[in-house]
Design a protein around this motif. Structure first.
Motif, short mmCIF file in Angstrom:
data_model
loop_
_atom_site.label_atom_id
_atom_site.label_comp_id
_atom_site.label_asym_id
_atom_site.label_seq_id
_atom_site.Cartn_x
_atom_site.Cartn_y
_atom_site.Cartn_z
N ALA A 1 6.29 0.41 6.76
CA ALA A 1 7.12 1.60 6.54
C ALA A 1 6.99 2.56 7.72
O ALA A 1 7.99 3.08 8.22
CB ALA A 1 6.72 2.29 5.24
N LYS A 2 5.77 2.76 8.19
CA LYS A 2 5.57 3.65 9.34
C LYS A 2 6.28 3.12 10.57
O LYS A 2 6.87 3.88 11.33
CB LYS A 2 4.07 3.81 9.63
N GLN A 3 6.23 1.80 10.77
CA GLN A 3 6.88 1.21 11.94
C GLN A 3 8.39 1.42 11.87
O GLN A 3 9.02 1.81 12.86
CB GLN A 3 6.57 -0.28 12.02
N ILE A 4 8.99 1.16 10.74
CA ILE A 4 10.45 1.28 10.60
C ILE A 4 10.92 2.73 10.68
O ILE A 4 11.94 3.02 11.28
CB ILE A 4 10.91 0.61 9.29
N THR B 1 0.84 -1.19 0.00
CA THR B 1 0.00 0.00 0.00
C THR B 1 0.88 1.24 0.00
O THR B 1 2.06 1.18 0.31
CB THR B 1 -0.89 0.04 1.26
N LEU B 2 0.27 2.34 -0.35
CA LEU B 2 0.96 3.62 -0.27
C LEU B 2 1.04 4.05 1.18
O LEU B 2 0.25 3.63 2.02
CB LEU B 2 0.21 4.68 -1.08
N THR B 3 2.00 4.90 1.47
CA THR B 3 2.12 5.50 2.79
C THR B 3 2.15 7.01 2.61
O THR B 3 2.29 7.50 1.49
CB THR B 3 3.40 5.00 3.51
N LYS B 4 1.96 7.75 3.67
CA LYS B 4 2.05 9.20 3.59
C LYS B 4 3.43 9.63 4.08
O LYS B 4 3.91 9.18 5.10
CB LYS B 4 0.97 9.86 4.42
N LEU C 1 9.71 -3.08 -1.77
CA LEU C 1 8.72 -2.12 -1.32
C LEU C 1 8.10 -2.62 -0.02
O LEU C 1 7.99 -3.84 0.19
CB LEU C 1 7.62 -1.95 -2.37
N LEU C 2 7.71 -1.71 0.84
CA LEU C 2 7.02 -2.06 2.08
C LEU C 2 5.60 -1.51 2.04
O LEU C 2 5.34 -0.49 1.39
CB LEU C 2 7.73 -1.44 3.29
N CYS C 3 4.71 -2.16 2.76
CA CYS C 3 3.35 -1.63 2.91
C CYS C 3 3.44 -0.39 3.81
O CYS C 3 4.44 -0.17 4.50
CB CYS C 3 2.41 -2.69 3.51
N GLY C 4 2.40 0.39 3.81
CA GLY C 4 2.38 1.61 4.62
C GLY C 4 2.59 1.34 6.10
O GLY C 4 3.30 2.08 6.77
#
Length: 111
Positions: A77-80, A44-47, A71-74
């Motif tokens: 990505a937010k967690q990392i 998914t996209l992330t902000k 690629l990572l999911c949103g």
């Protein structure tokens, strides 16, 4: 972002890695599965800074000298990239991502 743009970015990261790490990085490979290597969910996209973005990342598989793009999911990505986790260093999620990427690389490259 199109597939061409993703691969162009991976090429740029590969050349940067070669400049920084020399012969340690011999080749590049993109993990192209549709699921996140961290949690297995759909990508998914992330902000990022208020805009929608993809989280393109790389990992050097040192045993083979391969820069692996992924690629990572949103959520992952937010967690990392969370400010709360940046001081911690390597997270258990990193271990899962690396395990998934290595298994996928070995399976798809015939090694």
């Amino acid at each position: 972002m199109s597939n061409n743009e993703i691969f162009e970015q991976l090429d740029w990261l590969f050349y940067q890695s070669q400049m920084q790490f020399g012969s340690l990085v011999k080749s590049r490979w993109m993990h192209t599965e549709e699921n996140c290597p961290g949690c297995g969910k759909k990508l998914t996209l992330t902000k990022f800074k208020g805009k929608k973005a993809l989280s393109l990342n790389t990992f050097i598989y040192r045993e083979r000298g391969v820069l692996i793009g992924y690629l990572l999911c949103g959520g992952c990505a937010k967690q990392i990239f969370s400010k709360d986790t940046q001081h911690v260093g390597k997270l258990p999620l990193h271990d899962q991502i690396e395990k998934t990427l290595i298994e996928s690389y070995l399976r798809k490259s015939g090694h």
